[in-house]
Design a protein around this motif. Structure first.
Motif, PDB file in Angstrom:
ATOM      1  N   UNK A  65       0.829  -1.214   0.000  1.00 17.10           N
ATOM      2  CA  UNK A  65       0.000   0.000   0.000  1.00 17.10           C
ATOM      3  C   UNK A  65       0.855   1.252   0.000  1.00 17.10           C
ATOM      4  N   UNK A  66       0.474   2.178  -0.880  1.00 19.56           N
ATOM      5  CA  UNK A  66       1.102   3.493  -0.963  1.00 19.56           C
ATOM      6  C   UNK A  66      -0.022   4.487  -1.244  1.00 19.56           C
ATOM      7  N   UNK A  67      -0.258   5.452  -0.333  1.00 19.18           N
ATOM      8  CA  UNK A  67      -1.364   6.391  -0.538  1.00 19.18           C
ATOM      9  C   UNK A  67      -1.291   7.138  -1.878  1.00 19.18           C
ATOM     10  N   UNK A  68      -0.100   7.511  -2.310  1.00 17.47           N
ATOM     11  CA  UNK A  68       0.037   8.224  -3.593  1.00 17.47           C
ATOM     12  C   UNK A  68      -0.335   7.302  -4.752  1.00 17.47           C
ATOM     13  N   UNK A  69       0.090   6.057  -4.676  1.00 17.51           N
ATOM     14  CA  UNK A  69      -0.251   5.083  -5.722  1.00 17.51           C
ATOM     15  C   UNK A  69      -1.756   4.836  -5.747  1.00 17.51           C
ATOM     16  N   UNK A  70      -2.378   4.751  -4.573  1.00 19.57           N
ATOM     17  CA  UNK A  70      -3.831   4.557  -4.492  1.00 19.57           C
ATOM     18  C   UNK A  70      -4.549   5.744  -5.145  1.00 19.57           C
ATOM     19  N   UNK A  71      -4.077   6.963  -4.895  1.00 22.40           N
ATOM     20  CA  UNK A  71      -4.682   8.150  -5.506  1.00 22.40           C
ATOM     21  C   UNK A  71      -4.567   8.102  -7.025  1.00 22.40           C
ATOM     22  N   UNK A  72      -3.414   7.658  -7.533  1.00 24.46           N
ATOM     23  CA  UNK A  72      -3.224   7.527  -8.983  1.00 24.46           C
ATOM     24  C   UNK A  72      -4.165   6.473  -9.562  1.00 24.46           C
ATOM     25  N   UNK A  73      -4.252   5.329  -8.878  1.00 25.40           N
ATOM     26  CA  UNK A  73      -5.142   4.253  -9.338  1.00 25.40           C
ATOM     27  C   UNK A  73      -6.586   4.744  -9.386  1.00 25.40           C
ATOM     28  N   UNK A  74      -6.991   5.483  -8.351  1.00 22.40           N
ATOM     29  CA  UNK A  74      -8.365   6.000  -8.296  1.00 22.40           C
ATOM     30  C   UNK A  74      -8.630   6.994  -9.417  1.00 22.40           C
ATOM     31  N   UNK A  75      -7.653   7.855  -9.686  1.00 22.73           N
ATOM     32  CA  UNK A  75      -7.812   8.874 -10.731  1.00 22.73           C
ATOM     33  C   UNK A  75      -7.972   8.250 -12.111  1.00 22.73           C
ATOM     34  N   UNK A  76      -7.392   7.058 -12.305  1.00 23.30           N
ATOM     35  CA  UNK A  76      -7.439   6.375 -13.597  1.00 23.30           C
ATOM     36  C   UNK A  76      -8.618   5.411 -13.728  1.00 23.30           C
ATOM     37  N   UNK A  77      -9.390   5.251 -12.670  1.00 26.61           N
ATOM     38  CA  UNK A  77     -10.483   4.277 -12.665  1.00 26.61           C
ATOM     39  C   UNK A  77     -11.827   5.008 -12.787  1.00 26.61           C
ATOM     40  N   UNK A  78     -12.504   4.888 -13.941  1.00 30.03           N
ATOM     41  CA  UNK A  78     -13.770   5.606 -14.132  1.00 30.03           C
ATOM     42  C   UNK A  78     -14.852   5.229 -13.117  1.00 30.03           C
TER      43      UNK A  78
END
Length: 115
Positions: free
Chosen positions: A67-80
């Motif tokens: 888990x990485x909060x920044x990576x989670x934010x990126x994943x969320x931004x790319x997931x419609x």
């Protein structure tokens, strides 16, 4: 050896009893869309709980080493699907008074640990 780590966050709901009840219904067992659950688990979140008092929420997450909060934010931004869910949830949520522009869930600082 894998270790778990805990993250705690807070966010407010709009202080409207009807909206709060509707928000709770969206989070009732089996109500959160499977795509949202998958995105949470894919980020390395092992367990997530949200608690509510009045209109203030507290989220507790147990995460694995990936888990990485920044990576989670990126994943969320790319997931419609996540973006659609976040937009819907913002109908009910409001930023904490001290939140910076664009901040939603604010990390909590641990100030006590039982010895």
């Amino acid at each position: 050896m894998s270790q778990t780590k805990r993250y705690c966050y807070s966010c407010d709901l709009k202080d409207d009893a009807q909206l709060i009840e509707e928000y709770k219904e969206y989070h009732a067992p089996g109500s959160v869309p499977k795509e949202i659950i998958k995105s949470i688990k894919d980020a390395g979140i092992l367990d997530m709980q949200i608690y509510l008092t009045g209109n203030r929420m507290f989220m507790i997450m147990e995460v694995d080493d990936s888990f990485d909060p920044a990576r989670k934010a990126e994943m969320d931004a790319e997931n419609p699907e996540v973006q659609k869910w976040e937009k819907l949830m913002w109908k009910f949520q409001q930023a904490l008074p001290w939140a910076k522009e664009g901040e939603k869930w604010i990390p909590l600082d641990q100030i006590f640990q039982l010895p």
